[in-house]
Design a protein around this motif. Structure first.
Motif, PDB file in Angstrom:
ATOM      1  N   LEU A  40      14.555  18.738  30.473  1.00 47.89           N
ATOM      2  CA  LEU A  40      15.328  17.509  30.288  1.00 47.89           C
ATOM      3  C   LEU A  40      16.659  17.532  31.035  1.00 47.89           C
ATOM      4  CD1 LEU A  40      14.803  17.111  26.444  1.00 47.89           C
ATOM      5  CD2 LEU A  40      13.452  16.097  28.298  1.00 47.89           C
ATOM      6  N   GLN A  63      20.835  10.218  26.453  1.00 45.95           N
ATOM      7  CA  GLN A  63      19.908  10.698  25.422  1.00 45.95           C
ATOM      8  C   GLN A  63      20.513  11.864  24.632  1.00 45.95           C
ATOM      9  OE1 GLN A  63      16.848   9.064  25.017  1.00 45.95           O
ATOM     10  NE2 GLN A  63      17.756   7.698  26.520  1.00 45.95           N
ATOM     11  N   VAL A 119      21.407  14.832  25.889  1.00 48.98           N
ATOM     12  CA  VAL A 119      21.117  16.134  26.499  1.00 48.98           C
ATOM     13  C   VAL A 119      22.354  16.698  27.186  1.00 48.98           C
ATOM     14  CG1 VAL A 119      19.682  17.352  28.190  1.00 48.98           C
ATOM     15  CG2 VAL A 119      18.675  15.560  26.765  1.00 48.98           C
ATOM     16  N   ALA A 163      17.776  22.627  29.002  1.00 50.73           N
ATOM     17  CA  ALA A 163      17.302  21.920  27.806  1.00 50.73           C
ATOM     18  C   ALA A 163      15.877  21.473  28.087  1.00 50.73           C
ATOM     19  CB  ALA A 163      18.191  20.714  27.512  1.00 50.73           C
ATOM     20  N   GLU A 164      14.977  21.785  27.150  1.00 47.33           N
ATOM     21  CA  GLU A 164      13.591  21.372  27.334  1.00 47.33           C
ATOM     22  C   GLU A 164      12.970  20.984  26.004  1.00 47.33           C
ATOM     23  OE1 GLU A 164      11.119  24.419  29.035  1.00 47.33           O
ATOM     24  OE2 GLU A 164      11.614  25.855  27.489  1.00 47.33           O
ATOM     25  N   GLN A 165      11.945  20.173  26.115  1.00 49.99           N
ATOM     26  CA  GLN A 165      11.217  19.724  24.932  1.00 49.99           C
ATOM     27  C   GLN A 165       9.742  19.682  25.279  1.00 49.99           C
ATOM     28  OE1 GLN A 165      12.319  15.822  23.450  1.00 49.99           O
ATOM     29  NE2 GLN A 165      12.127  16.614  21.371  1.00 49.99           N
ATOM     30  N   ASN A 166       8.949  20.397  24.511  1.00 48.55           N
ATOM     31  CA  ASN A 166       7.494  20.464  24.757  1.00 48.55           C
ATOM     32  C   ASN A 166       7.182  20.836  26.204  1.00 48.55           C
ATOM     33  OD1 ASN A 166       7.029  19.628  22.064  1.00 48.55           O
ATOM     34  ND2 ASN A 166       7.257  17.491  22.680  1.00 48.55           N
ATOM     35  N   ASP A 213       8.884  20.206  28.835  1.00 48.16           N
ATOM     36  CA  ASP A 213       9.467  19.272  29.796  1.00 48.16           C
ATOM     37  C   ASP A 213      10.963  19.565  29.946  1.00 48.16           C
ATOM     38  OD1 ASP A 213       9.761  17.058  31.498  1.00 48.16           O
ATOM     39  OD2 ASP A 213      10.118  15.697  29.824  1.00 48.16           O
ATOM     40  N   MET A 252      14.100  19.871  20.649  1.00 46.98           N
ATOM     41  CA  MET A 252      14.638  20.301  21.926  1.00 46.98           C
ATOM     42  C   MET A 252      15.150  21.727  21.760  1.00 46.98           C
ATOM     43  SD  MET A 252      17.870  18.866  24.170  1.00 46.98           S
ATOM     44  CE  MET A 252      17.749  17.334  23.369  1.00 46.98           C
ATOM     45  N   ILE A 253      14.889  22.534  22.764  1.00 46.93           N
ATOM     46  CA  ILE A 253      15.431  23.889  22.762  1.00 46.93           C
ATOM     47  C   ILE A 253      16.377  24.061  23.950  1.00 46.93           C
ATOM     48  CG2 ILE A 253      13.419  24.875  21.595  1.00 46.93           C
ATOM     49  CD1 ILE A 253      12.660  26.130  24.326  1.00 46.93           C
TER      50      ILE A 253
END
Length: 141
Positions: free
Chosen positions: A60, A82, A84, A53-56, A58, A1-2
């Motif tokens: 979040l 989760q 986030v 916050a995003e992952q790949n 997406d 996650m970034i």
């Protein structure tokens, strides 16, 4: 996650998260529309301190607050519980000794989350812009 700063271009996925939450929440009025939410975010993100916050690719969740203030305007996540929300809130706490926010009075799950993160209720029965009463909470280092 970034974790990264949100931009006007992030408004559509962030508005979708809020819109989906509104639709899933029986005590929440059906306003504003997703289009209105997108416009508010498109206009607001560049002038606020907003984190995403995003992952790949997406999205979040996001947190939006006044650029030079301690007031959080919004913290929404796609899937609660989760981690986030905690990551976004910890970013907002960095370099600050105090944060404030308002939360809808019926949103007990959010209140439990904020209490776990060190917030205390400082006001109740506040008028909300959407007609739902709110509480005010504060965190101090």
């Amino acid at each position: 996650m970034i974790l990264r700063r949100a931009t006007a271009a992030d408004a559509p996925p962030c508005a979708r998260i809020v819109s989906d939450w509104i639709k899933a929440t029986d005590w929440m009025p059906d306003e504003p529309s997703r289009a209105k939410l997108e416009q508010l975010m498109r206009d607001g993100f560049p002038t606020r301190e907003a984190w995403l916050a995003e992952q790949n690719g997406d999205v979040l969740g996001y947190l939006s607050m006044g650029a030079a203030s301690t007031h959080i305007f919004g913290l929404y996540v796609k899937r609660p519980r989760q981690g986030v929300g905690r990551i976004l809130l910890n970013r907002a706490k960095e370099g600050r000794d105090r944060l404030k926010l308002r939360s809808h009075s019926p949103n007990h799950a959010a209140h439990r989350f904020y209490r776990r993160e060190g917030f205390v209720t400082i006001a109740t029965e506040l008028s909300g812009d959407d007609g739902v009463t709110e509480i005010e909470m504060e965190w101090k280092r």
